[in-house]
Motif scaffolding. Structure first.
Motif, PDB file in Angstrom:
ATOM      1  N   PHE A  49      81.434  81.785  93.742  1.00  0.00           N
ATOM      2  CA  PHE A  49      80.512  82.983  92.971  1.00  0.00           C
ATOM      3  C   PHE A  49      80.139  82.388  91.199  1.00  0.00           C
ATOM      4  O   PHE A  49      79.747  82.400  91.014  1.00  0.00           O
ATOM      5  CB  PHE A  49      82.006  83.590  93.045  1.00  0.00           C
ATOM      6  N   THR A  50      81.724  81.160  90.721  1.00  0.00           N
ATOM      7  CA  THR A  50      81.643  80.576  89.442  1.00  0.00           C
ATOM      8  C   THR A  50      79.786  80.054  89.795  1.00  0.00           C
ATOM      9  O   THR A  50      79.242  79.557  88.813  1.00  0.00           O
ATOM     10  CB  THR A  50      82.643  79.723  88.882  1.00  0.00           C
ATOM     11  N   LEU A  55      74.317  79.063  87.761  1.00  0.00           N
ATOM     12  CA  LEU A  55      73.253  78.921  88.379  1.00  0.00           C
ATOM     13  C   LEU A  55      72.179  80.008  87.243  1.00  0.00           C
ATOM     14  O   LEU A  55      71.289  79.559  87.453  1.00  0.00           O
ATOM     15  CB  LEU A  55      72.852  78.580  89.696  1.00  0.00           C
ATOM     16  N   LEU A  56      72.606  81.376  87.508  1.00  0.00           N
ATOM     17  CA  LEU A  56      72.070  82.673  87.052  1.00  0.00           C
ATOM     18  C   LEU A  56      71.629  82.355  85.831  1.00  0.00           C
ATOM     19  O   LEU A  56      71.117  82.908  85.142  1.00  0.00           O
ATOM     20  CB  LEU A  56      73.001  83.837  87.275  1.00  0.00           C
ATOM     21  N   ALA A  77      61.197  77.177  89.311  1.00  0.00           N
ATOM     22  CA  ALA A  77      61.746  76.300  89.567  1.00  0.00           C
ATOM     23  C   ALA A  77      63.294  77.810  88.559  1.00  0.00           C
ATOM     24  O   ALA A  77      63.813  78.057  89.277  1.00  0.00           O
ATOM     25  CB  ALA A  77      62.722  75.281  88.247  1.00  0.00           C
ATOM     26  N   GLN A  78      62.654  78.216  87.896  1.00  0.00           N
ATOM     27  CA  GLN A  78      63.685  79.514  87.540  1.00  0.00           C
ATOM     28  C   GLN A  78      63.557  80.749  88.765  1.00  0.00           C
ATOM     29  O   GLN A  78      64.341  81.311  88.669  1.00  0.00           O
ATOM     30  CB  GLN A  78      63.250  80.194  86.280  1.00  0.00           C
ATOM     31  N   HIS A  79      63.055  80.782  89.465  1.00  0.00           N
ATOM     32  CA  HIS A  79      62.709  81.466  90.825  1.00  0.00           C
ATOM     33  C   HIS A  79      63.374  81.207  91.235  1.00  0.00           C
ATOM     34  O   HIS A  79      64.167  81.822  92.259  1.00  0.00           O
ATOM     35  CB  HIS A  79      61.180  82.404  90.507  1.00  0.00           C
ATOM     36  N   PHE A  85      69.148  79.631  95.310  1.00  0.00           N
ATOM     37  CA  PHE A  85      70.366  79.383  95.234  1.00  0.00           C
ATOM     38  C   PHE A  85      71.624  80.149  94.902  1.00  0.00           C
ATOM     39  O   PHE A  85      72.202  80.404  95.436  1.00  0.00           O
ATOM     40  CB  PHE A  85      69.913  78.287  94.724  1.00  0.00           C
ATOM     41  N   ALA A  86      71.128  80.993  93.875  1.00  0.00           N
ATOM     42  CA  ALA A  86      71.871  81.456  93.462  1.00  0.00           C
ATOM     43  C   ALA A  86      72.790  82.484  93.976  1.00  0.00           C
ATOM     44  O   ALA A  86      73.629  82.984  93.996  1.00  0.00           O
ATOM     45  CB  ALA A  86      71.938  81.867  91.936  1.00  0.00           C
TER      46      ALA A  86
END
Length: 269
Positions: A49-50, A55-56, A77-79, A85-86
Protein backbone atom coordinates in the motif's frame (compact mmCIF):
# COMPACT_ATOMS: atom_id res chain seq x y z
CA UNK A 1 -5.77 32.06 -19.63
CA UNK A 2 -3.35 29.15 -20.10
CA UNK A 3 -1.36 30.32 -17.07
CA UNK A 4 -4.53 30.45 -14.98
CA UNK A 5 -5.50 26.95 -16.09
CA UNK A 6 -2.05 25.68 -15.11
CA UNK A 7 -2.36 27.23 -11.65
CA UNK A 8 -5.78 25.63 -11.16
CA UNK A 9 -4.38 22.28 -12.27
CA UNK A 10 -1.49 22.56 -9.81
CA UNK A 11 -3.86 23.50 -7.00
CA UNK A 12 -6.11 20.53 -7.75
CA UNK A 13 -3.10 18.23 -7.97
CA UNK A 14 -1.91 19.45 -4.55
CA UNK A 15 -5.31 18.59 -3.07
CA UNK A 16 -5.12 15.09 -4.56
CA UNK A 17 -1.62 14.57 -3.12
CA UNK A 18 -2.83 15.64 0.33
CA UNK A 19 -5.75 13.21 0.02
CA UNK A 20 -3.38 10.36 -0.91
CA UNK A 21 -1.11 11.08 2.04
CA UNK A 22 -4.11 11.28 4.38
CA UNK A 23 -5.38 7.88 3.22
CA UNK A 24 -1.90 6.37 3.65
CA UNK A 25 -1.66 7.81 7.16
CA UNK A 26 -5.10 6.38 8.03
CA UNK A 27 -3.95 2.99 6.71
CA UNK A 28 -0.83 3.09 8.91
CA UNK A 29 -2.91 4.01 11.96
CA UNK A 30 -5.25 1.10 11.26
CA UNK A 31 -2.29 -1.29 11.01
CA UNK A 32 -0.95 -0.03 14.34
CA UNK A 33 -4.38 -0.53 15.87
CA UNK A 34 -4.43 -4.13 14.63
CA UNK A 35 -1.04 -4.82 16.15
CA UNK A 36 -2.04 -3.30 19.49
CA UNK A 37 -4.91 -5.77 19.54
CA UNK A 38 -2.41 -8.53 18.66
CA UNK A 39 -4.07 -9.13 15.29
CA UNK A 40 -1.90 -10.32 12.41
CA UNK A 41 -1.41 -7.89 9.53
CA UNK A 42 1.42 -8.79 7.18
CA UNK A 43 4.17 -6.23 6.67
CA UNK A 44 4.17 -6.89 2.94
CA UNK A 45 0.62 -5.57 2.68
CA UNK A 46 1.67 -2.35 4.39
CA UNK A 47 4.68 -2.15 2.07
CA UNK A 48 2.47 -2.72 -0.97
CA UNK A 49 0.00 0.00 0.00
CA UNK A 50 2.90 2.35 0.73
CA UNK A 51 4.40 1.61 -2.68
CA UNK A 52 1.08 2.33 -4.39
CA UNK A 53 0.72 5.61 -2.52
CA UNK A 54 4.28 6.58 -3.41
CA UNK A 55 3.65 5.87 -7.10
CA UNK A 56 0.60 8.15 -7.00
CA UNK A 57 2.58 10.93 -5.33
CA UNK A 58 5.33 10.56 -7.96
CA UNK A 59 2.74 10.72 -10.74
CA UNK A 60 1.34 13.94 -9.23
CA UNK A 61 4.75 15.48 -8.54
CA UNK A 62 5.48 18.81 -10.32
CA UNK A 63 8.19 17.40 -12.67
CA UNK A 64 5.96 14.56 -13.88
CA UNK A 65 2.91 16.83 -14.17
CA UNK A 66 4.92 19.33 -16.22
CA UNK A 67 6.36 16.53 -18.39
CA UNK A 68 2.83 15.26 -18.99
CA UNK A 69 1.70 18.74 -20.08
CA UNK A 70 4.41 19.25 -22.69
CA UNK A 71 5.05 15.72 -23.94
CA UNK A 72 2.61 12.93 -24.78
CA UNK A 73 5.20 10.40 -23.58
CA UNK A 74 5.15 12.06 -20.16
CA UNK A 75 1.36 11.97 -20.17
CA UNK A 76 1.44 8.25 -20.97
CA UNK A 77 4.00 7.53 -18.24
CA UNK A 78 1.76 9.39 -15.81
CA UNK A 79 -1.23 7.34 -16.95
CA UNK A 80 0.66 4.07 -16.44
CA UNK A 81 1.53 5.07 -12.88
CA UNK A 82 -1.95 6.33 -12.02
CA UNK A 83 -4.11 3.79 -13.78
CA UNK A 84 -2.10 0.57 -13.78
CA UNK A 85 0.93 0.17 -11.51
CA UNK A 86 -0.28 2.14 -8.46
CA UNK A 87 -3.73 0.45 -8.39
CA UNK A 88 -2.15 -3.02 -8.37
CA UNK A 89 0.04 -2.12 -5.39
CA UNK A 90 -2.85 -0.43 -3.55
CA UNK A 91 -5.14 -3.39 -4.19
CA UNK A 92 -2.59 -5.83 -2.77
CA UNK A 93 -2.58 -3.77 0.42
CA UNK A 94 -6.17 -5.03 1.02
CA UNK A 95 -7.48 -1.73 2.43
CA UNK A 96 -11.06 -3.02 2.45
CA UNK A 97 -10.16 -5.96 4.69
CA UNK A 98 -8.22 -3.67 7.00
CA UNK A 99 -11.21 -1.34 7.22
CA UNK A 100 -13.58 -4.18 8.13
CA UNK A 101 -11.21 -5.36 10.85
CA UNK A 102 -10.81 -1.87 12.29
CA UNK A 103 -14.45 -0.80 12.64
CA UNK A 104 -17.10 -2.08 15.07
CA UNK A 105 -18.97 -5.25 14.12
CA UNK A 106 -22.22 -3.41 13.40
CA UNK A 107 -20.42 -1.00 11.06
CA UNK A 108 -18.69 -3.90 9.30
CA UNK A 109 -22.09 -5.51 8.76
CA UNK A 110 -23.47 -2.32 7.24
CA UNK A 111 -20.48 -2.04 4.91
CA UNK A 112 -20.93 -5.61 3.74
CA UNK A 113 -24.66 -5.03 3.24
CA UNK A 114 -23.91 -2.04 1.01
CA UNK A 115 -21.25 -4.07 -0.83
CA UNK A 116 -23.82 -6.79 -1.50
CA UNK A 117 -26.42 -4.35 -2.88
CA UNK A 118 -27.33 -4.52 -6.55
CA UNK A 119 -25.92 -1.08 -7.59
CA UNK A 120 -22.52 -1.83 -6.01
CA UNK A 121 -22.50 -5.34 -7.46
CA UNK A 122 -23.15 -3.92 -10.94
CA UNK A 123 -20.50 -1.22 -10.54
CA UNK A 124 -17.88 -3.66 -9.27
CA UNK A 125 -18.56 -6.34 -11.88
CA UNK A 126 -15.43 -7.06 -13.97
CA UNK A 127 -17.21 -6.17 -17.23
CA UNK A 128 -18.31 -2.79 -15.85
CA UNK A 129 -14.81 -2.17 -14.51
CA UNK A 130 -13.36 -3.06 -17.92
CA UNK A 131 -15.60 -0.53 -19.69
CA UNK A 132 -14.81 2.21 -17.16
CA UNK A 133 -11.08 1.52 -17.30
CA UNK A 134 -10.20 0.67 -20.90
CA UNK A 135 -13.23 2.29 -22.53
CA UNK A 136 -12.25 5.64 -21.04
CA UNK A 137 -8.84 5.36 -22.71
CA UNK A 138 -10.42 4.89 -26.14
CA UNK A 139 -12.66 7.89 -25.45
CA UNK A 140 -9.69 10.00 -24.34
CA UNK A 141 -7.25 9.27 -27.16
CA UNK A 142 -9.57 8.72 -30.11
CA UNK A 143 -11.80 11.78 -29.56
CA UNK A 144 -11.18 15.51 -28.94
CA UNK A 145 -11.43 14.88 -25.18
CA UNK A 146 -7.62 14.79 -24.90
CA UNK A 147 -7.25 18.30 -26.33
CA UNK A 148 -10.13 19.59 -24.17
CA UNK A 149 -8.51 18.28 -20.99
CA UNK A 150 -5.55 20.64 -21.36
CA UNK A 151 -7.77 23.70 -21.59
CA UNK A 152 -10.21 22.73 -18.83
CA UNK A 153 -8.51 22.08 -15.44
CA UNK A 154 -11.65 20.41 -14.10
CA UNK A 155 -11.68 17.84 -16.89
CA UNK A 156 -7.92 17.32 -16.55
CA UNK A 157 -8.11 16.60 -12.82
CA UNK A 158 -11.20 14.45 -13.20
CA UNK A 159 -9.43 12.30 -15.79
CA UNK A 160 -6.52 11.74 -13.42
CA UNK A 161 -8.88 10.80 -10.62
CA UNK A 162 -10.81 8.54 -12.99
CA UNK A 163 -7.59 6.76 -14.00
CA UNK A 164 -6.87 5.94 -10.36
CA UNK A 165 -10.39 4.90 -9.35
CA UNK A 166 -11.17 2.94 -12.52
CA UNK A 167 -7.75 1.27 -12.43
CA UNK A 168 -8.22 0.24 -8.81
CA UNK A 169 -11.77 -0.98 -9.46
CA UNK A 170 -10.59 -3.10 -12.38
CA UNK A 171 -7.66 -4.63 -10.46
CA UNK A 172 -9.88 -5.31 -7.46
CA UNK A 173 -12.64 -6.87 -9.58
CA UNK A 174 -10.11 -9.24 -11.18
CA UNK A 175 -7.85 -10.23 -8.30
CA UNK A 176 -8.66 -8.18 -5.20
CA UNK A 177 -8.00 -9.90 -1.84
CA UNK A 178 -10.76 -7.94 -0.10
CA UNK A 179 -14.13 -9.62 0.59
CA UNK A 180 -16.57 -9.24 -2.30
CA UNK A 181 -20.10 -10.65 -1.99
CA UNK A 182 -21.33 -12.35 -5.17
CA UNK A 183 -18.01 -11.90 -7.00
CA UNK A 184 -18.06 -13.64 -10.42
CA UNK A 185 -16.11 -16.84 -10.90
CA UNK A 186 -12.45 -17.12 -11.80
CA UNK A 187 -13.06 -18.10 -15.43
CA UNK A 188 -15.14 -15.01 -16.19
CA UNK A 189 -12.55 -12.77 -14.57
CA UNK A 190 -9.80 -14.43 -16.59
CA UNK A 191 -11.71 -13.81 -19.84
CA UNK A 192 -12.20 -10.14 -18.89
CA UNK A 193 -8.48 -9.81 -18.12
CA UNK A 194 -7.56 -11.23 -21.54
CA UNK A 195 -10.01 -8.82 -23.21
CA UNK A 196 -8.38 -5.92 -21.34
CA UNK A 197 -4.92 -7.01 -22.50
CA UNK A 198 -6.14 -7.24 -26.10
CA UNK A 199 -7.93 -3.86 -25.90
CA UNK A 200 -4.80 -2.11 -24.58
CA UNK A 201 -2.74 -3.69 -27.36
CA UNK A 202 -5.20 -2.59 -30.06
CA UNK A 203 -5.32 0.97 -28.73
CA UNK A 204 -1.52 1.18 -28.67
CA UNK A 205 -1.37 0.00 -32.28
CA UNK A 206 -4.07 2.46 -33.37
CA UNK A 207 -2.12 5.32 -31.80
CA UNK A 208 1.13 4.17 -33.40
CA UNK A 209 -0.29 3.49 -36.86
CA UNK A 210 -2.75 6.38 -37.23
CA UNK A 211 -1.25 9.14 -35.10
CA UNK A 212 -3.84 9.39 -32.32
CA UNK A 213 -4.53 11.69 -30.57
CA UNK A 214 -4.76 13.92 -33.64
CA UNK A 215 -4.52 17.70 -33.81
CA UNK A 216 -3.09 17.89 -30.29
CA UNK A 217 0.23 19.52 -31.19
CA UNK A 218 2.34 16.37 -30.88
CA UNK A 219 4.72 15.26 -33.61
CA UNK A 220 4.70 11.71 -34.97
CA UNK A 221 7.79 10.59 -33.07
CA UNK A 222 6.23 11.73 -29.79
CA UNK A 223 2.97 9.88 -30.52
CA UNK A 224 4.83 6.73 -31.51
CA UNK A 225 6.88 6.86 -28.32
CA UNK A 226 3.73 7.26 -26.23
CA UNK A 227 2.07 4.37 -28.07
CA UNK A 228 5.09 2.16 -27.35
CA UNK A 229 4.93 3.12 -23.67
CA UNK A 230 1.27 2.11 -23.57
CA UNK A 231 1.99 -1.13 -25.45
CA UNK A 232 4.97 -2.36 -23.42
CA UNK A 233 4.18 -0.69 -20.09
CA UNK A 234 0.61 -1.93 -20.22
CA UNK A 235 1.83 -5.45 -20.95
CA UNK A 236 4.09 -5.39 -17.89
CA UNK A 237 1.29 -4.13 -15.62
CA UNK A 238 -1.20 -6.66 -16.93
CA UNK A 239 1.32 -9.48 -16.58
CA UNK A 240 1.70 -8.48 -12.91
CA UNK A 241 -2.07 -8.48 -12.50
CA UNK A 242 -2.30 -11.90 -14.17
CA UNK A 243 0.37 -13.20 -11.78
CA UNK A 244 -1.66 -11.97 -8.80
CA UNK A 245 -4.81 -13.50 -10.31
CA UNK A 246 -3.28 -16.95 -10.82
CA UNK A 247 -1.72 -16.86 -7.35
CA UNK A 248 -5.16 -16.20 -5.88
CA UNK A 249 -6.64 -18.98 -8.01
CA UNK A 250 -3.98 -21.40 -6.78
CA UNK A 251 -4.65 -20.50 -3.14
CA UNK A 252 -8.40 -20.88 -3.68
CA UNK A 253 -7.97 -24.35 -5.16
CA UNK A 254 -5.88 -25.39 -2.16
CA UNK A 255 -8.33 -23.82 0.32
CA UNK A 256 -11.83 -24.06 -1.18
CA UNK A 257 -13.54 -23.01 2.05
CA UNK A 258 -12.85 -19.31 2.62
CA UNK A 259 -13.95 -17.45 5.73
CA UNK A 260 -14.92 -13.92 4.81
CA UNK A 261 -14.72 -10.79 6.93
CA UNK A 262 -18.41 -10.92 7.76
CA UNK A 263 -17.97 -14.32 9.41
CA UNK A 264 -14.91 -12.98 11.20
CA UNK A 265 -17.01 -10.11 12.51
CA UNK A 266 -19.58 -12.59 13.84
CA UNK A 267 -16.88 -14.41 15.79
CA UNK A 268 -15.56 -11.12 17.19
CA UNK A 269 -19.04 -10.35 18.47
Amino acid sequence: MIHEASLLTLAGTFVLVMLILSLWFAYVLAVRWQRKRRKVWHCWRLASFTLGSALLVIAFSPPVVEWGHIDLRGHMAQHLLLGMFAPIALMLGAPGTLLLRSVPVTTARRIMTVAASMPVRCLSHPVTALVLNVGALYLLYLTPLYQMSFHEPGIHLWLHLHFVLAGYLFCWSIAGPDPAPHRPGMRLRLVVLFIAIAAHTVLGKLMFAYGFPRDAGHDLAEIEGAAQLMFYGGDIAEMLLALVFFSAWYRQRKQPVVVDEWQTADRRA
